[in-house]
Design a protein around this motif. Structure first.
Motif, PDB file in Angstrom:
ATOM      1  N   ALA A   1     127.909  35.254 115.975  1.00 39.34           N
ATOM      2  CA  ALA A   1     129.344  35.540 116.083  1.00 39.34           C
ATOM      3  C   ALA A   1     130.141  34.339 116.570  1.00 39.34           C
ATOM      4  O   ALA A   1     131.231  34.054 116.067  1.00 39.34           O
ATOM      5  CB  ALA A   1     129.565  36.721 117.023  1.00 39.34           C
ATOM      6  N   GLY A   2     129.599  33.623 117.571  1.00 38.24           N
ATOM      7  CA  GLY A   2     130.347  32.535 118.179  1.00 38.24           C
ATOM      8  C   GLY A   2     130.314  31.226 117.421  1.00 38.24           C
ATOM      9  O   GLY A   2     131.327  30.526 117.325  1.00 38.24           O
ATOM     10  N   LEU A   3     129.147  30.861 116.879  1.00 39.99           N
ATOM     11  CA  LEU A   3     129.005  29.575 116.204  1.00 39.99           C
ATOM     12  C   LEU A   3     129.144  29.663 114.689  1.00 39.99           C
ATOM     13  O   LEU A   3     129.693  28.756 114.055  1.00 39.99           O
ATOM     14  CB  LEU A   3     127.649  28.949 116.566  1.00 39.99           C
ATOM     15  N   LEU A   4     128.640  30.746 114.118  1.00 36.79           N
ATOM     16  CA  LEU A   4     128.623  30.857 112.660  1.00 36.79           C
ATOM     17  C   LEU A   4     129.734  31.735 112.100  1.00 36.79           C
ATOM     18  O   LEU A   4     129.960  31.760 110.895  1.00 36.79           O
ATOM     19  CB  LEU A   4     127.262  31.403 112.202  1.00 36.79           C
ATOM     20  N   GLY A   5     130.409  32.473 112.971  1.00 35.14           N
ATOM     21  CA  GLY A   5     131.498  33.322 112.524  1.00 35.14           C
ATOM     22  C   GLY A   5     131.065  34.530 111.716  1.00 35.14           C
ATOM     23  O   GLY A   5     131.846  35.080 110.930  1.00 35.14           O
ATOM     24  N   VAL A   6     129.836  34.968 111.907  1.00 40.60           N
ATOM     25  CA  VAL A   6     129.335  36.141 111.190  1.00 40.60           C
ATOM     26  C   VAL A   6     130.017  37.387 111.742  1.00 40.60           C
ATOM     27  O   VAL A   6     130.164  37.537 112.961  1.00 40.60           O
ATOM     28  CB  VAL A   6     127.806  36.262 111.325  1.00 40.60           C
TER      29      VAL A   6
ATOM     30  N   VAL B   1     113.582  36.104  98.469  1.00 42.47           N
ATOM     31  CA  VAL B   1     113.524  34.972  99.398  1.00 42.47           C
ATOM     32  C   VAL B   1     114.853  34.259  99.546  1.00 42.47           C
ATOM     33  O   VAL B   1     115.008  33.414 100.427  1.00 42.47           O
ATOM     34  CB  VAL B   1     112.434  33.972  98.969  1.00 42.47           C
ATOM     35  N   SER B   2     115.834  34.561  98.700  1.00 44.03           N
ATOM     36  CA  SER B   2     117.144  33.909  98.821  1.00 44.03           C
ATOM     37  C   SER B   2     117.806  34.241 100.152  1.00 44.03           C
ATOM     38  O   SER B   2     118.639  33.474 100.648  1.00 44.03           O
ATOM     39  CB  SER B   2     118.058  34.328  97.666  1.00 44.03           C
ATOM     40  N   HIS B   3     117.440  35.393 100.739  1.00 44.05           N
ATOM     41  CA  HIS B   3     118.030  35.778 102.024  1.00 44.05           C
ATOM     42  C   HIS B   3     117.634  34.818 103.138  1.00 44.05           C
ATOM     43  O   HIS B   3     118.345  34.690 104.138  1.00 44.05           O
ATOM     44  CB  HIS B   3     117.595  37.199 102.397  1.00 44.05           C
ATOM     45  N   VAL B   4     116.505  34.144 102.976  1.00 37.38           N
ATOM     46  CA  VAL B   4     116.043  33.225 104.009  1.00 37.38           C
ATOM     47  C   VAL B   4     116.971  32.023 104.125  1.00 37.38           C
ATOM     48  O   VAL B   4     117.081  31.396 105.178  1.00 37.38           O
ATOM     49  CB  VAL B   4     114.608  32.760 103.699  1.00 37.38           C
ATOM     50  N   LEU B   5     117.653  31.683 103.051  1.00 38.52           N
ATOM     51  CA  LEU B   5     118.517  30.516 103.039  1.00 38.52           C
ATOM     52  C   LEU B   5     119.911  30.817 103.575  1.00 38.52           C
ATOM     53  O   LEU B   5     120.762  29.938 103.602  1.00 38.52           O
ATOM     54  CB  LEU B   5     118.620  29.976 101.601  1.00 38.52           C
ATOM     55  N   SER B   6     120.176  32.041 103.984  1.00 33.42           N
ATOM     56  CA  SER B   6     121.490  32.406 104.498  1.00 33.42           C
ATOM     57  C   SER B   6     121.705  31.827 105.887  1.00 33.42           C
ATOM     58  O   SER B   6     120.762  31.460 106.597  1.00 33.42           O
ATOM     59  CB  SER B   6     121.635  33.927 104.547  1.00 33.42           C
ATOM     60  N   GLY B   7     122.995  31.750 106.296  1.00 31.51           N
ATOM     61  CA  GLY B   7     123.317  31.230 107.616  1.00 31.51           C
ATOM     62  C   GLY B   7     122.749  32.081 108.734  1.00 31.51           C
ATOM     63  O   GLY B   7     122.561  31.597 109.853  1.00 31.51           O
ATOM     64  N   ASN B   8     122.469  33.352 108.449  1.00 24.76           N
ATOM     65  CA  ASN B   8     121.928  34.230 109.479  1.00 24.76           C
ATOM     66  C   ASN B   8     120.578  33.747 109.987  1.00 24.76           C
ATOM     67  O   ASN B   8     120.156  34.114 111.093  1.00 24.76           O
ATOM     68  CB  ASN B   8     121.783  35.647 108.936  1.00 24.76           C
ATOM     69  N   LEU B   9     119.888  32.943 109.193  1.00 29.92           N
ATOM     70  CA  LEU B   9     118.583  32.441 109.603  1.00 29.92           C
ATOM     71  C   LEU B   9     118.698  31.584 110.855  1.00 29.92           C
ATOM     72  O   LEU B   9     117.806  31.587 111.701  1.00 29.92           O
ATOM     73  CB  LEU B   9     117.955  31.627 108.460  1.00 29.92           C
ATOM     74  N   VAL B  10     119.803  30.853 110.995  1.00 29.65           N
ATOM     75  CA  VAL B  10     120.009  30.005 112.172  1.00 29.65           C
ATOM     76  C   VAL B  10     120.091  30.855 113.433  1.00 29.65           C
ATOM     77  O   VAL B  10     119.464  30.544 114.451  1.00 29.65           O
ATOM     78  CB  VAL B  10     121.293  29.165 112.009  1.00 29.65           C
ATOM     79  N   ALA B  11     120.850  31.940 113.355  1.00 26.03           N
ATOM     80  CA  ALA B  11     120.976  32.832 114.509  1.00 26.03           C
ATOM     81  C   ALA B  11     119.647  33.494 114.826  1.00 26.03           C
ATOM     82  O   ALA B  11     119.277  33.646 115.995  1.00 26.03           O
ATOM     83  CB  ALA B  11     122.045  33.891 114.236  1.00 26.03           C
ATOM     84  N   THR B  12     118.923  33.903 113.793  1.00 17.29           N
ATOM     85  CA  THR B  12     117.616  34.526 113.987  1.00 17.29           C
ATOM     86  C   THR B  12     116.647  33.561 114.662  1.00 17.29           C
ATOM     87  O   THR B  12     115.919  33.931 115.587  1.00 17.29           O
ATOM     88  CB  THR B  12     117.041  34.975 112.631  1.00 17.29           C
ATOM     89  N   ALA B  13     116.649  32.302 114.195  1.00 17.69           N
ATOM     90  CA  ALA B  13     115.756  31.290 114.770  1.00 17.69           C
ATOM     91  C   ALA B  13     116.117  30.993 116.223  1.00 17.69           C
ATOM     92  O   ALA B  13     115.232  30.863 117.082  1.00 17.69           O
ATOM     93  CB  ALA B  13     115.814  30.013 113.934  1.00 17.69           C
ATOM     94  N   ALA B  14     117.404  30.894 116.507  1.00 17.27           N
ATOM     95  CA  ALA B  14     117.836  30.631 117.880  1.00 17.27           C
ATOM     96  C   ALA B  14     117.460  31.778 118.801  1.00 17.27           C
ATOM     97  O   ALA B  14     117.008  31.567 119.937  1.00 17.27           O
ATOM     98  CB  ALA B  14     119.351  30.403 117.917  1.00 17.27           C
ATOM     99  N   GLY B  15     117.629  33.013 118.293  1.00 23.59           N
ATOM    100  CA  GLY B  15     117.270  34.173 119.087  1.00 23.59           C
ATOM    101  C   GLY B  15     115.804  34.207 119.457  1.00 23.59           C
ATOM    102  O   GLY B  15     115.430  34.691 120.532  1.00 23.59           O
TER     103      GLY B  15
END
Length: 308
Positions: free
Chosen positions: A245-250, A57-71
Motif C-alpha cells: 500500500a505504501g510503496l507500490l500503491g496497491v 506463472v505470469s502472476h509471479v511477475l506482478s508488482g505484488n511479488l515485491v510486497a510478498t518477498a518483503a513480508g
C-alpha cells in the motif's frame, strides 16, 4: 467467510485424526517419521509438479511479488539475528526458525483460501512460487550443508537444491507451465494420485507428533516460540501491507490478496523439513499449531478491514 473457516476446519480434523490414532496406540512415533519421509521424498514432489504445472506463472511477475518477498524477508531475517544472538542457535536451527517465522501455508490452505475468500486461486501464485523456487531451495541447501558439518558454499546453494526431490518437482512443474506442455494422461494420473498423499500425510504426521511429542513449548524458551509466532502472525502481514500500500500503491482487492496470503499460518511442511534434518522440530511444530489457530481471527480481521 464460511469457506475460509471450512478450510481451517478441514486441516484441524485431519490433524486430530493423526493425534487420535496415536492416542489409542494404533501407531507409534515411527509412523510419524515414516509419513514425513514419504511426504518429503515421494508425495510432495508429485504434488508440486502438478500444482505448479497448472499455475499461471505470469502472476509471479506482478508488482505484488515485491510486497510478498518483503513480508517474508523481514520476519525471517529478524528471527535469524535474534535466534543467533539471544539463544545461540546452530545454523540448521536458525533456518527452521526463520522458515517457521515466514513460510506460509500457500498450498493446502492458501489455495482454497484464495479460491473461496479472494475469488481465484491465482492470487496465491506469487507466494507459492516465491517459496518453492527461491526460499525453499536456499533453505534446503543450508540445511544440507549444516547436516554435513561445514559452512555452505556458493556451489552448494547453486547445485544442491537441484538434487532435492522437492526442488526437482517444482522445476518440472515450472517447465510444463512455461512451455504449455501437458503430461500424457497415463503419466499424469499416477502422479496426481501420489501427490494427493502429500497433504494428508503431512497433517497426520503432525497430529501424531502433537500427541506423542513433548508438551507445548517442550524444551524451547517461551520467548523464542512467542517470537516466531508474532513474526508470522503479525509482522509478516503488516510488512506486506506497508510495502504494497505504501510503496507500490496497491489498492482494493489486490491489496487484500497480498495481505491475506501473507497472514496464512506456517506451512506444515516446515515440520517435515525439521523432522527430516532433525533441527528445531519442537519449535516448528508449536509455531505451526499457534499460527494455525491464530491466523483464523487475523485473516478474518484483514478481510473486514480491507475487503470491499
Amino acid at each position: 467467510m464460511l469457506d475460509v473457516l471450512s478450510g481451517f476446519a478441514t486441516i484441524a480434523i485431519v490433524i486430530a485424526v493423526g493425534a487420535l490414532v496415536a492416542h489409542i496406540g494404533l501407531v507409534d512415533a515411527s509412523a510419524q517419521v515414516l509419513l514425513s519421509r514419504i511426504a518429503f521424498f515421494v508425495a510432495s514432489p508429485a504434488l508440486l509438479l502438478t500444482t505448479i504445472a497448472a499455475t499461471d506463472v505470469s502472476h509471479v511477475l506482478s508488482g505484488n511479488l515485491v510486497a510478498t518477498a518483503a513480508g517474508a524477508a523481514v520476519p525471517a531475517l529478524t528471527y535469524a539475528v535474534v535466534g543467533h544472538r539471544v539463544w545461540r542457535r546452530r545454523p540448521g536451527e536458525l533456518v527452521i526458525g526463520s522458515l517457521a517465522s515466514s513460510y506460509v501455508n500457500s498450498g493446502n490452505l492458501g489455495i482454497p483460501v484464495a479460491a473461496y475468500a479472494l475469488g481465484s486461486a491465482s492470487f496465491v501464485a506469487p507466494t507459492l512460487l516465491l517459496q518453492l523456487l527461491v526460499l525453499q531451495p536456499v533453505a534446503l541447501a543450508l540445511l544440507d550443508s549444516d547436516r554435513f558439518g561445514r559452512r555452505p558454499r556458493a556451489r552448494d546453494l547453486l547445485v544442491r537444491p537441484f538434487t532435492n526431490p522437492l526442488t526437482i518437482g517444482t522445476l518440472l512443474g515450472l517447465g510444463l507451465a512455461v512451455t504449455g506442455w501437458s503430461l500424457p494422461t497415463p503419466v499424469l494420473r499416477p502422479i496426481e494420485l501420489i501427490g494427493a498423499m502429500a497433504v494428508p500425510g503431512m497433517l497426520l504426521a503432525y497430529g501424531i507428533a502433537l500427541r506423542l511429542g513433548t508438551g507445548l513449548g517442550g524444551d524451547i524458551p517461551a520467548g523464542e516460540l512467542a517470537l516466531t509466532t508474532v513474526l508470522k502472525m503479525i509482522v509478516q502481514p503488516l510488512v506486506a501491507w506497508a510495502v504494497a500500500a505504501g510503496l507500490l500503491g496497491v489498492q482494493g482487492h489486490a491489496l487484500l490478496a497480498v495481505v491475506v496470503c501473507s497472514a496464512l499460518p506456517t506451512a506444515q511442511n516446515i515440520f517435515v523439513h525439521a523432522t527430516r534434518y532433525d533441527r528445531a522440530t519442537t519449535l516448528a511444530r508449536d509455531t505451526i499449531l499457534l499460527t494455525t489457530i491464530g491466523s483464523v481471527p487475523v485473516i478474518l480481521l484483514v478481510t473486514v478491514l480491507l475487503g470491499h
